[in-house]
Design a protein around this motif. Structure first.
Motif, PDB file in Angstrom:
ATOM      1  N   THR A  20       0.830  -1.212   0.000  1.00  0.00           N
ATOM      2  CA  THR A  20       0.000   0.000   0.000  1.00  0.00           C
ATOM      3  C   THR A  20       0.864   1.261   0.000  1.00  0.00           C
ATOM      4  O   THR A  20       0.516   2.241  -0.654  1.00  0.00           O
ATOM      5  CB  THR A  20      -0.983   0.059   1.193  1.00  0.00           C
ATOM      6  N   TYR A  21       1.985   1.240   0.702  1.00  0.00           N
ATOM      7  CA  TYR A  21       2.860   2.407   0.711  1.00  0.00           C
ATOM      8  C   TYR A  21       3.567   2.573  -0.631  1.00  0.00           C
ATOM      9  O   TYR A  21       3.767   3.699  -1.101  1.00  0.00           O
ATOM     10  CB  TYR A  21       3.853   2.351   1.875  1.00  0.00           C
ATOM     11  N   LYS A  24       0.883   4.067  -2.809  1.00  0.00           N
ATOM     12  CA  LYS A  24       0.614   5.452  -2.420  1.00  0.00           C
ATOM     13  C   LYS A  24       1.700   6.389  -2.943  1.00  0.00           C
ATOM     14  O   LYS A  24       1.417   7.501  -3.381  1.00  0.00           O
ATOM     15  CB  LYS A  24       0.532   5.550  -0.890  1.00  0.00           C
ATOM     16  N   GLN A 143      -6.277   1.490  -4.869  1.00  0.00           N
ATOM     17  CA  GLN A 143      -5.030   2.108  -5.295  1.00  0.00           C
ATOM     18  C   GLN A 143      -4.562   1.560  -6.649  1.00  0.00           C
ATOM     19  O   GLN A 143      -4.027   2.301  -7.469  1.00  0.00           O
ATOM     20  CB  GLN A 143      -3.943   1.889  -4.239  1.00  0.00           C
TER      21      GLN A 143
END
Length: 170
Positions: A20-21, A24, A143
């Motif tokens: 997820t990072y 992002k 995302q």
């Protein structure tokens, strides 16, 4: 066995959190290629999942990243509905977009939870147990679709849930 199960869960959580990072921070570059979407989506078809579409609707996408997004949504539908509940994947061309609708006829998602579904760690109240899932699947799906310049919408009521993925038509 309990220790092994918890270690496996923690490993999945760390991997998903890292992912997820990366998403992002746009550290993952999609490898876009032209996909015949209805043909490509057939990989999700099974005894519960049916794909509906006219043939030859093309989209530019990263096949691995799009697979993960759709697998997360279909997997949630399977996990949170009775085992005999059908799941339909429908592909539509709508103006300048390609829509992929994933619909189940399960119990639905409470209205107050709909706005939180794409938040990291949010698991809602329809979860069957405390150990399955990291609460990151739909956040990752969102995302990944964003990485494709698309959007995800969700609607739900007592008759079922529909996730609509909108991808640009090139």
């Amino acid at each position: 066995q309990v220790i092994q199960d918890k270690a496996t869960y923690m490993d999945a959580l760390i991997q998903d959190l890292t992912y997820t990072y990366q998403l992002k921070n746009r550290a993952i570059e999609p490898n876009l290629e032209q996909l015949n979407l209805p043909v490509w989506l057939e990989q999700f078809a099974d005894s519960r999942v049916t794909v509906h579409s006219a043939k030859n609707i093309y989209v530019k996408a990263d096949r691995l990243l799009l697979h993960r997004a759709i697998e997360n949504i279909v997997g949630n539908a399977k996990k949170h509905t009775p085992s005999d509940t059908p799941i339909d994947i429908t592909v539509l061309q709508v103006k300048k977009s390609i829509w992929v609708r994933i619909t189940d006829l399960g119990p639905g998602i409470p209205k107050e939870e709909l706005n939180h579904l794409f938040n990291r760690y949010y698991r809602g109240t329809n979860t069957k147990d405390d150990t399955n899932g990291t609460g990151l699947g739909l956040a990752i799906a969102n995302q990944l679709i964003d990485l494709h310049n698309g959007k995800i919408h969700v609607s739900s009521n007592e008759q079922g849930t529909t996730f609509t993925i909108q991808l640009p038509r090139y």
